[in-house]
Design a protein around this motif. Structure first.
Motif, PDB file in Angstrom:
ATOM      1  N   LEU A 413       1.038  -1.022  -0.095  1.00 32.56           N
ATOM      2  CA  LEU A 413       0.087   0.081   0.109  1.00 32.56           C
ATOM      3  C   LEU A 413       0.901   1.348   0.146  1.00 32.56           C
ATOM      4  N   LEU A 414       0.401   2.273  -0.805  1.00 33.61           N
ATOM      5  CA  LEU A 414       1.209   3.502  -0.789  1.00 33.61           C
ATOM      6  C   LEU A 414       0.209   4.532  -0.312  1.00 33.61           C
ATOM      7  N   LYS A 415       0.975   5.607   0.344  1.00 32.16           N
ATOM      8  CA  LYS A 415       0.127   6.751   0.656  1.00 32.16           C
ATOM      9  C   LYS A 415       0.495   7.757  -0.278  1.00 32.16           C
ATOM     10  N   ASP A 428      -3.877  15.659   0.391  1.00 35.43           N
ATOM     11  CA  ASP A 428      -3.649  14.178   0.640  1.00 35.43           C
ATOM     12  C   ASP A 428      -4.501  13.329  -0.529  1.00 35.43           C
ATOM     13  N   ILE A 431      -4.912   6.366  -0.036  1.00 33.60           N
ATOM     14  CA  ILE A 431      -4.216   5.069  -0.131  1.00 33.60           C
ATOM     15  C   ILE A 431      -4.429   4.406  -1.439  1.00 33.60           C
ATOM     16  N   SER A 433      -3.073   0.809  -3.726  1.00 34.48           N
ATOM     17  CA  SER A 433      -2.446  -0.490  -3.947  1.00 34.48           C
ATOM     18  C   SER A 433      -1.304  -0.387  -5.131  1.00 34.48           C
ATOM     19  N   LYS A 434      -0.154  -0.873  -4.411  1.00 34.49           N
ATOM     20  CA  LYS A 434       0.947  -0.705  -5.518  1.00 34.49           C
ATOM     21  C   LYS A 434       0.832  -1.596  -6.718  1.00 34.49           C
ATOM     22  N   VAL A 459       3.386   2.279   3.155  1.00 32.07           N
ATOM     23  CA  VAL A 459       2.656   2.176   4.532  1.00 32.07           C
ATOM     24  C   VAL A 459       2.378   0.734   4.683  1.00 32.07           C
TER      25      VAL A 459
END
Length: 459
Positions: A413-415, A428, A431, A433-434, A459
């Motif tokens: 997961l990436l913020k 912002d 989040i 998914s990579k 994250v």
């Protein structure tokens, strides 16, 4: 609380002595990081080079003006000022505001202590503001006048070493000095230029008491494929490389930073003279106009994301300390005190703050994150990341969407955050998914001026 006059006097003197002692404390000395990519303090804190170009600071400013300038730049977040002892604009024969010239009889073996006492004070004032001085002992026209600069040419190998030893010894105890050999000149083939610059560097090393006490680089003219590395990369005295990428807007400056970054032995690199604010583009204001903040900003982010450990800013009005009663060089637009508040002078800190907001000493260029072939134009998207995979940053110069390879990041997961380089504000974006290829659409688009930084945090 009642206090006798004697007690009050004692307290006043005690507090004054504390303030004086605090004011005399030097800045921590700087050195190169263990991985040879960055600059750090002697306390091992990361140091992002955020410099201003004030070549004529010692020559044209009195102490009140210097204090005004240094205070303003410190408030704007600058931590380095590049300035010249033997200055460019007739620096040997036109006196400083106190009527002093730097050399007695134009002889580098006879520096004028009265002139350098003013330099001393400005260096000390800079330290009090938290600013390091990237000190050029001389501008290059004192070695090679060429078609611009008044010179005269006064340096030989012998007196260059003598002057270097003298000035090195004079400032050996000033912890906020970084030495910059050169001064807008590239050594000519078949001449003694290289030998003279090496002699000056050797003298500084001797005067300061050793190579480990003289953090040093070389300031060239625009050159290729490298800058200072073209002549001095393997010299022991050259601690980091410096470029002058020049004053044209549309140049792939990241290529020059990348060239240095890939050299052996590994040394840090940065752009010490990019396109200046308020500068005629390519010195041709009539046909090309003056520089724009968005061009300057793009060059800076390109350079740092390509691997530079910092970035220098410059303003065409400020480097020459232009006033309306002085003859301007290459068409300055406004007095230097007014120019101190131009847009990019106040936006530089957003780049520094961004780079220091994540692990700094493990940051590497990340060209593999932009898999598509790109043209070398203003749309060029560039990425940098943590070598440990904890974050990545991608600079979008014109707001165009782009597919990004997120595989180097070490979480599923990436913020996602969008960073505005004009204001430092952050958006912002949630989040995700990579995936091997994630496409990102910046908050705005439409060409130059719609630049954004994508921040991806594992994250």
């Amino acid at each position: 609380m009642n206090m006798s006059p004697k007690s009050f006097l004692f307290l006043f003197l005690f507090l004054f002595s504390l303030a004086f002692t605090y004011g005399q404390e030097g800045l921590p000395r700087l050195r190169i990081s263990e991985n040879q990519r960055f600059m750090i303090t002697e306390d091992c804190e990361p140091f992002f080079w955020m410099a201003d170009t004030a070549w004529e600071l010692f020559h044209r400013c009195d102490r009140e003006e210097a204090a005004f300038y240094l205070k303003k730049r410190a408030e704007q977040g600058f931590n380095v000022v590049q300035a010249v002892a033997l200055a460019e604009i007739d620096g040997l024969q036109s006196p400083n505001p106190y009527g002093e010239t730097p050399l007695i009889g134009l002889d580098p073996r006879q520096p004028n202590p009265a002139y350098f006492s003013h330099v001393d004070k400005v260096v000390e004032m800079a330290a009090a503001e938290g600013i390091y001085i990237a000190l050029l002992p001389t501008w290059g026209d004192k070695v090679f006048t060429h078609s611009w600069g008044k010179g005269p040419e006064v340096f030989t190998e012998e007196n260059a070493r003598s002057f270097g030893k003298w000035i090195g010894n004079r400032y050996k105890d000033q912890s906020n000095i970084i030495w910059v050999i050169g001064g807008d000149r590239n050594p000519r083939e078949g001449t003694s230029d290289v030998a003279i610059w090496r002699a000056l560097a050797a003298g500084i090393v001797e005067g300061t008491g050793g190579q480990d006490k003289a953090l040093m680089t070389f300031h060239p003219q625009p050159a290729g494929p490298g800058g200072s590395s073209n002549w001095f990369h393997n010299d022991e005295w050259l601690d980091f490389n410096m470029h002058q990428t020049g004053h044209c807007a549309n140049q792939p400056t990241y290529q020059k930073i990348s060239y240095d970054y890939n050299l052996q032995p590994v040394k840090p690199t940065l752009d010490g003279e990019p396109l200046y604010e308020d500068h005629p583009n390519c010195f041709n204001a009539k046909e090309l106009g003056y520089s724009l903040p968005e061009d300057i900003r793009r060059i800076m982010y390109w350079n740092v994301f390509a691997g530079a450990f910092g970035q220098t800013y410059g303003c065409h009005d400020v480097w020459q300390m232009y006033t309306t009663d002085r003859e301007g060089i290459n068409g300055p637009l406004r007095p230097w005190k007014v120019a101190l508040d131009l847009p990019m002078a106040n936006q530089m800190k957003h780049l520094k703050n961004l780079m220091l907001s994540r692990p700094f000493l493990t940051r590497i260029p990340a060209p593999e994150m932009i898999p598509a072939n790109q043209e070398d134009n203003t749309d060029f998207v560039i990425a940098t990341r943590d070598s440990e995979g904890s974050y990545a940053m991608v600079y979008f110069p014109t707001g165009q969407s782009k597919a990004v390879n997120c595989k180097p990041l070490n979480s599923r997961l990436l913020k996602v955050t969008w960073y505005d380089p004009r204001t430092g504000n952050q958006i912002d974006a949630g989040i995700i998914s990579k995936a091997p290829s994630n496409t990102f659409v910046p908050p705005s688009s439409g060409g130059k001026g719609h630049d954004w930084v994508l921040i991806l945090d594992a994250v």
